[in-house]
Write an enzyme that holds these catalytic residues in place. Structure first.
Site, short mmCIF file in Angstrom:
data_model
loop_
_atom_site.label_atom_id
_atom_site.label_comp_id
_atom_site.label_asym_id
_atom_site.label_seq_id
_atom_site.Cartn_x
_atom_site.Cartn_y
_atom_site.Cartn_z
CB CYS A 1 -0.94 0.00 1.20
SG CYS A 1 -1.95 -1.47 1.28
CG HIS B 1 -3.37 3.15 2.35
ND1 HIS B 1 -4.01 2.89 1.16
CD2 HIS B 1 -3.35 1.98 3.04
CE1 HIS B 1 -4.35 1.61 1.13
NE2 HIS B 1 -3.96 1.04 2.26
CG ASN C 1 -6.89 -1.12 1.24
OD1 ASN C 1 -6.17 -0.61 0.40
ND2 ASN C 1 -6.42 -1.73 2.32
#
Ligand code: UT7
Length: 334
Positions: A121, A261, A291
């Site tokens: 990520c 994020h 996500n």
């Protein structure tokens, strides 16, 4: 209040932003029909209401190319002017060549050097770190930085603990040499090397090597111990923000927008609270996309710039955290 350190003079800036997300929406109500879950549970525990999912036949590079074209148009940069293309992804088109090569080919960016970065990520911020450093060293003047993921094809849709979380998409920024006091004020990255067992995907890697009969022995899907990841996320995100702000010569009090994020709304809120940043300064779009790993920050930057939230001159602090663990931060003034 700013620290006493002088604010760092930017060497690179973000000159254009772009994004591409699939048209197909998978809502929480849709997921209720697939696994034993509820819209209420997903919304309360994660903040996610829906996510975008790719169709069979789509490739990561297709979305990168669309996002890149928009970012280039906004920056007024021609593909031949690009010196590099760096793509953060853990879901490439192929094992090789790098997906960035397909982007280079489609754009006809014949003067660029293209490569992928695997940093879960944090992949976009790792890539931005490299871009800033390369430009600061005087090795390049213009480049394309992308974050893109197809996570739903590597998600087990019988596992309610993971399948409600992830989505697909791509974001891109064009990075050029900075003039004046606007630009990338800092970048920071780190990795732990202590948590590779709590979030991973063997996929086609050699740890899932194929035996002599051609039978794959690894797990096909992404594996995550969500609780274990959750335990560390806030602490590491807070550290990432502080490190990036410190390099820039700023503090959390200077931040106009925190762009984290988008992994979990509770993680984002707790991180902001610990930094003393009020919730209205936290950019949130997880309800729409879930996500999207390394794509989440460039998608947020594109949306924030185009909806008028992230204004010229404001201090924007991006932070990420992901499997490995990896983490990173960047402070930007558009
Ligand atoms: O991208 C960066 C890396 N990833 C992350 O940052 C993710 C970090 N982790 C998380 O966001 C959270 O841990 C999750 C959202 C994954 C899970 O939330 P949680 O509050 O930690 O829930 P939990 O795993 O502790 O599960 C609580 C309960 C369990 O039931 P029991 O044992 O209490 O009866 C689970 O079985 O919720 C159950 N559960 C669900 N129930 C309905 C787990 N998933 C679901 C679901 N729907 N989808």
């Amino acid at each position: 209040m700013s620290s006493n350190k002088p604010i760092r003079i930017p060497r690179a800036r973000i000159a254009g932003v772009g994004k591409a997300v699939p048209d197909t929406i998978l809502s929480n109500a849709d997921l209720e029909k697939i696994v034993d879950t509820t819209d209420e549970w997903i919304t309360e525990r994660t903040g996610i209401k829906e996510r975008r999912i790719v169709r069979r036949g789509d490739k990561t590079s297709d979305y990168c190319i669309r996002a890149a074209r928009d970012a280039l148009a906004e920056a007024g940069v021609e593909p031949e002017e690009l010196d590099f293309i760096i793509l953060g992804t853990i879901s490439p088109d192929m094992r090789f060549p790098a997906t960035a090569i397909f982007v280079q080919e489609a754009l006809n960016a014949k003067n660029a050097t293209a490569w992928d970065v695997s940093a879960t990520c944090s992949g976009f911020l790792y890539s931005l770190y490299l871009a800033e450093a390369i430009i600061a060293l005087g090795r390049a003047k213009k480049g394309l930085v992308l974050g893109a993921e197809f996570l739903t094809p590597i998600t087990d849709f019988t596992d309610r603990a993971t399948c409600v979380l992830f989505g697909d998409g791509a974001g891109a920024v064009v990075v050029t040499e900075a003039e004046g006091d606007r630009g990338i004020l800092s970048t920071y990255i780190g990795s732990g090397g202590n948590a590779s067992h709590v979030l991973y995907s063997v996929g086609h890697g050699t740890a899932g090597s194929v035996n002599q009969l051609g039978e794959a022995t690894g797990e096909r899907y992404l594996q995550m111990n969500g609780n274990e990841v959750f335990k560390h996320a806030v602490r590491i995100l807070v550290k990432s923000a502080k490190e990036a702000l410190d390099i820039a010569g700023l503090t959390a009090a200077d931040v106009d927008w925190l762009v984290p994020h988008q992994a979990n709304l509770r993680i984002m809120k707790a991180t902001a609270e610990r930094l003393g940043i009020p919730p209205e300064k936290v950019f949130v779009n997880i309800h729409k996309y879930g996500n999207t790993s390394s794509a989440s920050i460039p998608i947020a930057l594109e949306e924030g710039r185009h909806d008028g939230s992230l204004k010229d001159g404001q201090v924007i602090c991006c932070i990420a955290f992901g499997g490995g663990f990896t983490w990173g931060g960047a402070v930007i003034r558009f």
